[in-house]
Write a protein that holds these residues in place. Structure first.
Motif, PDB file in Angstrom:
ATOM      1  N   ARG A 142       0.896  -1.342  -0.083  1.00 39.46           N
ATOM      2  CA  ARG A 142       0.023   0.083  -0.022  1.00 39.46           C
ATOM      3  C   ARG A 142       0.805   1.354   0.176  1.00 39.46           C
ATOM      4  O   ARG A 142       2.142   1.308   0.713  1.00 39.46           O
ATOM      5  CB  ARG A 142      -0.966   0.103   1.345  1.00 39.46           C
ATOM      6  CG  ARG A 142      -1.863  -0.967   1.379  1.00 39.46           C
ATOM      7  CD  ARG A 142      -3.101  -0.858   0.125  1.00 39.46           C
ATOM      8  NE  ARG A 142      -3.629   0.266   0.368  1.00 39.46           N
ATOM      9  CZ  ARG A 142      -4.747   0.538  -0.547  1.00 39.46           C
ATOM     10  NH1 ARG A 142      -5.008  -0.094  -1.469  1.00 39.46           N
ATOM     11  NH2 ARG A 142      -5.570   1.826  -0.157  1.00 39.46           N
ATOM     12  N   THR A 143       0.257   2.319  -0.539  1.00 40.89           N
ATOM     13  CA  THR A 143       1.128   3.631  -0.598  1.00 40.89           C
ATOM     14  C   THR A 143       1.155   4.150   0.574  1.00 40.89           C
ATOM     15  O   THR A 143       0.302   3.812   1.494  1.00 40.89           O
ATOM     16  CB  THR A 143       0.407   4.404  -1.538  1.00 40.89           C
ATOM     17  OG1 THR A 143       1.552   5.729  -1.895  1.00 40.89           O
ATOM     18  CG2 THR A 143      -0.694   5.138  -1.273  1.00 40.89           C
ATOM     19  N   ASN A 144       1.987   5.110   0.675  1.00 41.07           N
ATOM     20  CA  ASN A 144       2.085   5.612   2.237  1.00 41.07           C
ATOM     21  C   ASN A 144       1.021   6.617   2.453  1.00 41.07           C
ATOM     22  O   ASN A 144       0.198   7.032   1.680  1.00 41.07           O
ATOM     23  CB  ASN A 144       3.496   6.161   2.615  1.00 41.07           C
ATOM     24  CG  ASN A 144       3.646   7.390   1.537  1.00 41.07           C
ATOM     25  OD1 ASN A 144       2.809   8.316   1.399  1.00 41.07           O
ATOM     26  ND2 ASN A 144       4.922   7.413   1.430  1.00 41.07           N
ATOM     27  N   THR A 145       0.901   7.361   3.603  1.00 43.27           N
ATOM     28  CA  THR A 145      -0.348   8.465   3.896  1.00 43.27           C
ATOM     29  C   THR A 145       0.379   9.574   4.257  1.00 43.27           C
ATOM     30  O   THR A 145      -0.288  10.285   5.123  1.00 43.27           O
ATOM     31  CB  THR A 145      -1.008   7.600   5.110  1.00 43.27           C
ATOM     32  OG1 THR A 145      -0.115   7.325   6.426  1.00 43.27           O
ATOM     33  CG2 THR A 145      -1.605   6.334   4.804  1.00 43.27           C
ATOM     34  N   ASP A 199       7.008   9.186  -2.153  1.00 42.84           N
ATOM     35  CA  ASP A 199       5.884   9.825  -1.881  1.00 42.84           C
ATOM     36  C   ASP A 199       4.889  10.089  -3.002  1.00 42.84           C
ATOM     37  O   ASP A 199       3.821  10.585  -2.898  1.00 42.84           O
ATOM     38  CB  ASP A 199       6.009  10.853  -0.874  1.00 42.84           C
ATOM     39  CG  ASP A 199       6.728  10.351   0.280  1.00 42.84           C
ATOM     40  OD1 ASP A 199       6.562   9.403   0.882  1.00 42.84           O
ATOM     41  OD2 ASP A 199       7.662  11.257   0.791  1.00 42.84           O
ATOM     42  N   GLY A 222      -3.297   1.924  -3.931  1.00 40.91           N
ATOM     43  CA  GLY A 222      -4.181   3.143  -3.455  1.00 40.91           C
ATOM     44  C   GLY A 222      -3.527   4.616  -3.898  1.00 40.91           C
ATOM     45  O   GLY A 222      -4.012   5.560  -3.275  1.00 40.91           O
ATOM     46  N   VAL A 223      -2.661   4.486  -4.943  1.00 41.92           N
ATOM     47  CA  VAL A 223      -2.109   5.849  -5.480  1.00 41.92           C
ATOM     48  C   VAL A 223      -3.268   6.574  -6.497  1.00 41.92           C
ATOM     49  O   VAL A 223      -3.704   5.821  -7.163  1.00 41.92           O
ATOM     50  CB  VAL A 223      -0.992   5.319  -6.163  1.00 41.92           C
ATOM     51  CG1 VAL A 223      -0.385   6.816  -6.953  1.00 41.92           C
ATOM     52  CG2 VAL A 223       0.216   4.940  -5.125  1.00 41.92           C
ATOM     53  N   ASN A 244      -0.719   9.650  -3.186  1.00 42.23           N
ATOM     54  CA  ASN A 244      -1.872   9.305  -2.202  1.00 42.23           C
ATOM     55  C   ASN A 244      -2.843  10.284  -2.372  1.00 42.23           C
ATOM     56  O   ASN A 244      -2.730  11.477  -3.038  1.00 42.23           O
ATOM     57  CB  ASN A 244      -1.387   8.953  -0.978  1.00 42.23           C
ATOM     58  CG  ASN A 244      -0.871  10.214   0.062  1.00 42.23           C
ATOM     59  OD1 ASN A 244      -1.613  11.057  -0.121  1.00 42.23           O
ATOM     60  ND2 ASN A 244       0.007  10.010   0.744  1.00 42.23           N
TER      61      ASN A 244
END
Length: 267
Positions: A142-145, A199, A222-223, A244
């Motif tokens: 999953r991509t970061n937040t 990011d 999730g990007v 994101n």
């Protein structure tokens, strides 16, 4: 695993063998002209390996690739299409930098179905199937937040010949973020956003065969991926903004404001 992804992986493995041998041999060539010719030959051989395996299993599917321009679009009128690159990041390959990849995607009626990006030197396998998420070496990613642009590490790509058109855009982004990277392989850069190593990413003048697989991998992690106008036309326009859901609007605003300024200056 999705059946087309299984075949794509087998094709990428064969191409990867060709690329790895070429990478070792290229370092022994001392003249750049010879290395360029050699890299082109390796790219062609690796793409042929991909085409052969894909055609054996799916003979009626169209193939769009970097090499063999006169054969890139086959006239089967198939609803399925492969988009392939044997070496995305060719300049890195040529210079001995281990940041390049094999990229294979398949679409149905213009909608991406599977994507694979493989770095044959690091043995990193990024895989995705539509609606089934993304994986790196068998593990879900999953991509970061990160929300704040000032904490973000963003990547881009352009050559010296593009500097006049890209410098203002890059400056606009750089003054609002933490760090900027220019790594030289769009497919891997997008996958790095997918798994959180980066990011965000933005670039223009990209080839659809280079980014198609990575676009799906990023989306399935999730990007938010769009073109520079915020639309879903990355493969048509060759422009990409990826980050994101919290960071994407800020990155798009930085780029869009630069475009408005440039348009006003021209008028």
């Amino acid at each position: 695993m999705h059946p087309m992804l299984t075949i794509a992986r087998r094709a990428a493995e064969e191409a990867g063998k060709v690329v790895k041998r070429g990478y070792r041999d290229a370092s022994r060539l001392h003249f750049r002209e010879k290395r360029i010719d050699f890299a082109r030959a390796v790219n062609q051989s690796a793409e042929q390996a991909i085409r052969q395996i894909l055609n054996e299993k799916y003979p009626d599917y169209d193939i769009i690739g970097q090499e063999y321009d006169d054969q890139s679009v086959q006239t089967t009128e198939s609803e399925y299409q492969w988009l392939i690159t044997a070496i995305d990041g060719g300049e890195n390959f040529l210079r001995g930098l281990p940041h390049f990849a094999v990229s294979i995607a398949a679409s149905k009626q213009g909608k991406l179905e599977i994507g694979l990006v493989y770095n044959p030197l690091t043995e990193d396998w990024f895989l995705a199937a539509r609606g089934q998420g993304s994986q790196l070496n068998g593990q879900r990613i999953r991509t970061n937040t990160i929300r704040e642009p000032t904490r973000a590490m963003i990547a881009t790509h352009f050559t010296a010949s593009d500097y006049s058109s890209e410098s203002a855009r890059t400056h606009s982004v750089l003054q609002n973020i933490s760090e900027l990277r220019c790594l030289g392989a769009a497919s891997l850069d997008l996958c790095f956003v997918a798994c959180g190593r980066l990011d965000g990413y933005f670039a223009s003048k990209l080839n659809n065969w280079d980014i198609a697989a990575a676009v799906l991998i990023a989306q399935e992690s999730g990007v938010i991926v769009s073109d520079y106008e915020g639309n879903n036309a990355m493969l048509e326009t060759g422009t990409v903004i990826a980050a994101n859901a919290q960071l994407h609007p800020s990155l798009k605003k930085m780029i869009h404001e630069t475009q408005i300024t440039a348009t006003a200056a021209e008028n």
